[in-house]
Structure formats: structure tokens, C-alpha cells
Design a protein around this motif. Structure first.
Motif, PDB file in Angstrom:
ATOM      1  N   LYS A  26      41.037  51.778  40.498  1.00 30.00           N
ATOM      2  CA  LYS A  26      40.444  52.982  39.903  1.00 30.00           C
ATOM      3  C   LYS A  26      41.544  53.991  39.542  1.00 30.00           C
ATOM      4  O   LYS A  26      41.501  54.624  38.486  1.00 30.00           O
ATOM      5  CB  LYS A  26      39.459  53.585  40.915  1.00 30.00           C
ATOM      6  CG  LYS A  26      38.606  54.671  40.366  1.00 30.00           C
ATOM      7  CD  LYS A  26      37.446  54.929  41.301  1.00 30.00           C
ATOM      8  CE  LYS A  26      36.799  56.252  41.009  1.00 30.00           C
ATOM      9  NZ  LYS A  26      35.654  56.522  41.867  1.00 30.00           N
ATOM     10  N   ASP A  50      32.000  52.172  29.518  1.00 29.73           N
ATOM     11  CA  ASP A  50      31.268  51.517  30.609  1.00 29.73           C
ATOM     12  C   ASP A  50      32.154  51.250  31.821  1.00 29.73           C
ATOM     13  O   ASP A  50      31.671  51.220  32.954  1.00 29.73           O
ATOM     14  CB  ASP A  50      30.536  50.249  30.150  1.00 29.73           C
ATOM     15  CG  ASP A  50      31.405  49.291  29.401  1.00 29.73           C
ATOM     16  OD1 ASP A  50      32.444  49.710  28.876  1.00 29.73           O
ATOM     17  OD2 ASP A  50      31.053  48.098  29.330  1.00 29.73           O
ATOM     18  N   THR A  51      33.468  51.112  31.612  1.00 25.62           N
ATOM     19  CA  THR A  51      34.361  50.992  32.774  1.00 25.62           C
ATOM     20  C   THR A  51      34.343  52.305  33.555  1.00 25.62           C
ATOM     21  O   THR A  51      34.242  52.318  34.785  1.00 25.62           O
ATOM     22  CB  THR A  51      35.802  50.659  32.328  1.00 25.62           C
ATOM     23  OG1 THR A  51      35.762  49.561  31.432  1.00 25.62           O
ATOM     24  CG2 THR A  51      36.687  50.312  33.510  1.00 25.62           C
ATOM     25  N   SER A  69      38.906  48.361  28.861  1.00 20.26           N
ATOM     26  CA  SER A  69      37.525  47.848  28.855  1.00 20.26           C
ATOM     27  C   SER A  69      37.420  46.497  29.542  1.00 20.26           C
ATOM     28  O   SER A  69      36.378  46.168  30.083  1.00 20.26           O
ATOM     29  CB  SER A  69      36.999  47.724  27.433  1.00 20.26           C
ATOM     30  OG  SER A  69      37.765  46.804  26.705  1.00 20.26           O
ATOM     31  N   LYS A  91      38.435  46.428  34.134  1.00 17.19           N
ATOM     32  CA  LYS A  91      37.059  46.231  34.601  1.00 17.19           C
ATOM     33  C   LYS A  91      36.951  44.942  35.411  1.00 17.19           C
ATOM     34  O   LYS A  91      36.361  44.917  36.494  1.00 17.19           O
ATOM     35  CB  LYS A  91      36.093  46.191  33.416  1.00 17.19           C
ATOM     36  CG  LYS A  91      34.647  46.112  33.883  1.00 17.19           C
ATOM     37  CD  LYS A  91      33.674  45.880  32.761  1.00 17.19           C
ATOM     38  CE  LYS A  91      33.503  47.107  31.894  1.00 17.19           C
ATOM     39  NZ  LYS A  91      33.686  46.800  30.475  1.00 17.19           N
ATOM     40  N   TYR A  98      38.440  45.434  38.780  1.00 16.66           N
ATOM     41  CA  TYR A  98      37.569  46.249  39.628  1.00 16.66           C
ATOM     42  C   TYR A  98      36.417  45.390  40.173  1.00 16.66           C
ATOM     43  O   TYR A  98      36.070  45.463  41.350  1.00 16.66           O
ATOM     44  CB  TYR A  98      37.035  47.423  38.805  1.00 16.66           C
ATOM     45  CG  TYR A  98      36.310  48.465  39.592  1.00 16.66           C
ATOM     46  CD1 TYR A  98      37.003  49.396  40.371  1.00 16.66           C
ATOM     47  CD2 TYR A  98      34.914  48.546  39.545  1.00 16.66           C
ATOM     48  CE1 TYR A  98      36.322  50.371  41.082  1.00 16.66           C
ATOM     49  CE2 TYR A  98      34.234  49.519  40.254  1.00 16.66           C
ATOM     50  CZ  TYR A  98      34.943  50.436  41.025  1.00 16.66           C
ATOM     51  OH  TYR A  98      34.265  51.411  41.729  1.00 16.66           O
ATOM     52  N   HIS A 137      31.756  43.868  28.016  1.00 16.43           N
ATOM     53  CA  HIS A 137      30.690  44.860  28.106  1.00 16.43           C
ATOM     54  C   HIS A 137      29.412  44.154  28.577  1.00 16.43           C
ATOM     55  O   HIS A 137      29.026  43.138  28.008  1.00 16.43           O
ATOM     56  CB  HIS A 137      30.441  45.522  26.750  1.00 16.43           C
ATOM     57  CG  HIS A 137      31.667  46.206  26.219  1.00 16.43           C
ATOM     58  ND1 HIS A 137      32.320  47.192  26.914  1.00 16.43           N
ATOM     59  CD2 HIS A 137      32.366  46.026  25.081  1.00 16.43           C
ATOM     60  CE1 HIS A 137      33.368  47.595  26.217  1.00 16.43           C
ATOM     61  NE2 HIS A 137      33.422  46.905  25.100  1.00 16.43           N
TER      62      HIS A 137
END
Ligand code: DMJ
Length: 536
Positions: free
Chosen positions: A81, A127-128, A491, A495, A498, A519
């Protein structure tokens, strides 16, 4: 003339009737008309976009997950993050509203790929930011989209795949993930409509390039005599099926179903799909087959179309498993050192080279294991694991522990780039994507370890004051930065990292499929009234 006369007479009659009314009655009618107009406008606002059917926002399952139970994993996830924050803050500081960031020269960057579109990193990263619960950053990104993203400036030639489709993909996914999404939904449909003329070809296979103003399409001159490209026209399915759901307009789904029909009618050399197809003649171009660049996401979308349809799209399923069968027979090989790789096929001859892009296939094979005949389930997982191992080797055999753009299995080398122009790393996600799928599907801890190795390498070699940069040569002793922070780093790469260090309840596979730019799109569950839609 008759119609005009009739309209004219009707207008006169209405005027006469109105004049016969008392002033009080006229005032009441006017009030009622006004109220109706206001009501319609309110309805449109709530529905989010004029002309779009009203759609209730369902609280999505697993858009935000629990904290990882293991404190070490929690710490690693926090670190990822922090990486996102570093990438985002620098983009915001030096390139806000532009497509990408040049992290060394600390200014904006835009490749030709983006055309006139602006703000690619913002649209891509939304969206991330959301799943990482970076609320402030998400808010400013959303506001930027609301105020600035305008496809009406597109009176020029657009690319039907890479740039504009990726904007749809990204906006589209947000309209499911995020509450109060009318803005994303409206813009996704708006852009989808603008791209429809690209399908006006004799076969319905879309052009790669479209002049939005004239509606005239064409293909890249380098693409086998003006052919359309498999990974472009074959990577529309998920988004166009969803576009029909969002807009209530079946035309989008019809366009992509037709692509399938055309492909199913064609003879395929050895059951393989060449990368080039002429949209006018409906004939294959050069017989070049690749599971990497030019072909990759076509195969991914066959499998994911089936998964997204809640496993009702039998056609997509059959096409996927038949294609994997042909890939195994003709392209997958084992090196003398025991590494499984996917070669490229040129008119029947194998080129023993595997691209970084091809590494996504490890995750794809494992994800598809579930639908394979029961005696083959283990085999598909195993295939995914072997590709993951090979791609990990391609990282491990470099000095910087980050993989090259392409690596070879010939001339006495294995999983190593031998050509100078294949030694670069541009922050690509595919290897980490495969680790993420393998982790979710096997829970073998080595995938998290491999992912962490990549984090350490990114921090050591790609992180600079102004963000993250790609590398020109991953075999070199010293970093030579390419000075681009790709929007897909935010993106996709970050992501997937994560998700690799999250619990499985964050965007669970039963409810979400990831499109080719990571996505998430929701599975259209049969019991949510999508049964018929899925089967159409
Ligand atoms: C991504 O944008 C997509 O995954 C695409 O399909 C191919 N690769 C790039 C990033 O490497």
C-alpha cells in the motif's frame, strides 16, 4: 406532405382547445407539465445517465476484505500500500491529469498509444485505490473523472483495443465495484457507443483503428496486410456483454457474439488461432500463433467469459478447452533443464522464445482447472505451477531479479534473454498475476515468497524519488532507468501484489473475474435473474 398537414391541423386544434380553457385551467396545465419535466430530470439523475435503464447498486461481495490474520502478511500488505502511495503521490505531484508519469524527469508522459485521451493513470488506478481503502486519493481521482474525462473530444482516430477499450474496461469495472457510480457507467456506455462503427466490416470483425468523426475504420499497415489482431478483437467480450447489461442495449453483446461465430466457422491450422485475421475477406493472415503479445488475452477471455456467465456460456468453455488442447500439443515444450515453456509458432515452425506477457498463462491454466474434465483438473493446475516456476526462473536468472521482456530456450540458454532488445523490464504485471492465482488456488507459500522477492527487487531497482521506473537491462550491474511509470503498474502490478498478500475474501473468485487489465467485473449469477442473458 400529408404528415406535415396532419401535424399542423393537430397543433391548431390543440391551440383552439387551450384558448377555450379558463386562465386558471391553463395555469394548472402548465404547472403539471413543469412538474412532469422536473420528475423526469430527477429520474434521469438517479438512474445516472440519460437514456440508461435504472439500475440498483448492489453492495458488491468482497470489494473490501478483512485484514490478513498473520501479522507478517499484514505488514507486507501494508508495504505494498505504501508503494501505491509513493507511485500515486508522485503522479499527482508531477503529472496530474496527464496520462503517465516520468519519474526521473518528474513530468508527464504520453505515448502514442493514448491518442488524445488524458488521465490514463487516474482512470486505471481508481479501483486499486478503492480496494486498498485509500479514501482521500480515491475521492480526488473520482472527482477528476467526473469533471474532466470527456470522450466528446474524440473526433480523431482511436485505437479500438489498447487505449480506449482499456478506458471502458476500467470505467466499467468501477460501475460495479463502487457505490454512486453513475458517472462511470455513463462514460463507459458513451465510449462504447462511439466505438460501434468499428464493427462495420464485411465480417463484423472490428477494425483496430477508428476515426470517430467519420466512422471510418482501418487496420495497422504492419499487421499482415491490414489484418485485425486476435488479442484486440478477441478481448472485447467481457466488457461488451456487460455493456449490454448496463445500457439495456443488446447491440454490444451481439457484436462480440458475432466475432465468435466468425471464428467458429473458420478452419484453424492444427486447431490453433493465428494472430491475424482479415476483417474484409474473413481469412487468416500470417500463420503466426502466440500466447503472448498479439494473441494472449483472446484465450484469457474465452475462459473468463465462461466464468463470468456463472459457467453457462458453453460455447466459450468449449473454445477455451479446445484451444488449450492445441496449445499443449503444438506449443508447450520442456527444456532439457526441466523448465516448461510456451513457444511461438510461425507457419508450423517453433520459435523457442517466451515473452513476459505469456507468463499470465500460468494463472489462466490454474484458473481453468475447475472446468476441465475431472481427470484433467490436476493436470491444469500442474501446468499453471510449471509456467509459474519457469517465469520465476526468468526473474531469478537476472541480476536485478526482475524478468526480461522475452527469454529464450535455444543456443544453450534457458529462461534468459539473449537479445539486447529483449532485456528490458517495464514494470509489467504478468508474472505476479500468475503468483496471485497460484496462491489463491493452492495456498502454497512459495508464491507469496516469490511475490515478495519481486517487491524487494522493485524497491531496490525501480523505486526512485519521483515514483517507479522501468529498467533498460535487467542483466546489468547498474540501473539504467527508462523514466516511465506505466499506468498498468498501479492498476495491475500493485493490485495483484496486494491481492497476493490479502485474504481470499477480497474480490473472491466466485464473485469476480479480472479483466485483462486487472479490473474486476462481477460474475453474472444465474439466480440474480441473469440466466437468459448469459445464454444469449
Ligand atoms: C496489460 O495492460 C494487459 O494485461 C494487456 O492485456 C497486456 N499487457 C499489459 C501490461 O503488461
Amino acid at each position: 406532405l400529408e404528415r406535415i398537414r396532419a401535424d399542423h391541423e393537430r397543433a391548431l386544434r390543440e391551440a383552439k382547445e387551450t384558448l377555450q380553457k379558463l386562465p386558471e385551467e391553463i395555469r394548472r396545465d402548465i404547472r403539471q407539465d413543469k412538474e412532469k419535466l422536473l420528475q423526469d430530470a430527477r429520474g434521469r439523475k438517479e438512474a445516472g445517465a440519460p437514456g440508461l435503464p435504472q439500475r440498483l447498486f448492489r453492495q458488491p461481495v468482497g470489494a473490501v476484505g478483512q485484514e490478513p490474520a498473520d501479522p507478517d502478511v499484514r505488514q507486507r500488505r501494508e508495504k505494498i500500500k505504501e508503494m501505491m502511495k509513493h507511485a500515486w503521490d508522485n503522479y499527482k505531484r508531477y503529472a496530474w491529469g496527464l496520462n503517465e508519469l516520468k519519474p526521473i524527469s518528474k513530468q508527464g508522459h504520453s505515448s502514442n498509444l493514448f491518442g488524445n485521451i488524458q488521465g490514463a493513470t487516474i482512470v486505471d488506478a481508481l479501483d486499486t485505490l478503492y480496494i486498498m481503502e485509500m479514501k482521500e486519493e480515491f475521492k480526488e481521482a473520482k472527482e477528476w473523472v467526473e469533471k474532466n474525462l470527456d470522450f466528446n473530444v474524440c473526433n480523431y482516430t482511436v485505437t479500438v483495443d489498447e487505449t480506449h477499450l482499456s478506458q471502458i474496461r476500467s470505467l466499467y469495472s468501477k460501475s460495479f465495484l463502487i457505490p454512486d457510480t453513475s458517472v462511470f457507467r455513463k462514460k463507459a456506455v458513451e465510449l462504447g457507443e462511439k466505438l460501434l462503427p468499428a464493427f462495420n466490416t464485411p465480417t463484423g470483425i472490428p477494425w483496430a483503428l477508428l476515426n470517430i468523426k467519420s466512422g471510418i475504420g482501418r487496420n495497422w499497415p504492419w499487421a499482415s496486410g491490414g489484418s485485425s489482431i486476435l488479442a484486440e478483437f478477441g478481448t472485447l467480450h467481457l466488457e461488451f456483454v456487460h455493456l449490454s447489461h448496463l445500457s439495456g442495449n443488446p447491440v454490444f453483446a451481439e457484436k462480440v457474439m458475432n466475432i465468435r461465430k466468425v471464428l467458429n466457422r473458420l478452419d484453424k491450422p492444427e486447431g490453433l488461432y493465428p494472430n491475424y485475421l482479415n476483417p474484409s475477406s474473413g481469412q487468416w493472415g500470417q500463420h503466426h500463433v502466440s500466447i503472448g503479445g498479439l494473441g494472449d488475452s483472446f484465450y484469457e477471455y474465452l475462459l473468463k467469459a465462461w466464468l463470468m456467465s456463472d459457467k453457462t456460456d458453453e460455447d466459450g468453455k468449449k473454445m477455451y478447452y479446445d484451444a488449450v488442447q492445441a496449445i499443449e500439443t503444438h506449443l508447450i515444450r520442456k527444456s532439457s533443464g526441466g523448465l516448461t515453456y510456451i513457444a511461438e509458432w510461425k507457419g508450423g515452425l517453433l520459435e523457442h522464445k517466451m515473452g513476459h506477457l505469456t507468463c499470465f498463462a500460468g494463472g489462466m491454466f490454474a484458473l481453468g482447472a475447475d472446468g476441465a474434465p475431472s481427470d484433467k483438473t490436476g493436470h491444469h493446475i500442474e501446468l499453471g505451477a510449471e509456467i509459474a516456476r519457469t517465469c520465476h526462473e526468468s526473474y531469478d536468472r537476472t541480476r536485478m531479479k526482475l524478468g526480461p521482456e522475452a527469454f529464450r530456450f535455444d543456443g544453450g540458454v534457458e529462461a534468459i534473454a539473449t537479445r539486447q532488445n529483449e532485456k528490458y523490464y517495464i514494470l509489467r504485471p504478468e508474472v505476479i498475476e500468475t503468483y496471485m492465482y497460484m496462491w489463491r488456488l493452492t495456498h502454497d507459500p512459495k508464491y507469496r515468497e516469490w511475490g515478495w522477492e519481486a517487491v524487494e527487487a522493485l524497491e531496490k531497482h525501480c523505486r526512485v524519488d519521483g515514483g517507479y521506473s522501468g529498467l533498460r537491462d535487467v542483466y546489468n550491474n547498474h540501473e539504467s532507468h527508462d523514466d516511465v511509470q506505466q499506468s498498468f503498474f498501479l492498476s495491475e502490478t500493485l493490485k495483484y501484489l496486494y491481492l497476493l498478500f490479502s485474504e481470499d475474501d477480497l474480490l473472491p473468485f466466485e464473485h469476480w473475474v479480472f479483466n485483462t487489465e486487472a479490473h474486476p467485473l462481477p460474475v453474472l449469477h444465474k439466480d440474480d435473474g441473469n440466466k437468459e442473458e448469459n445464454q444469449k
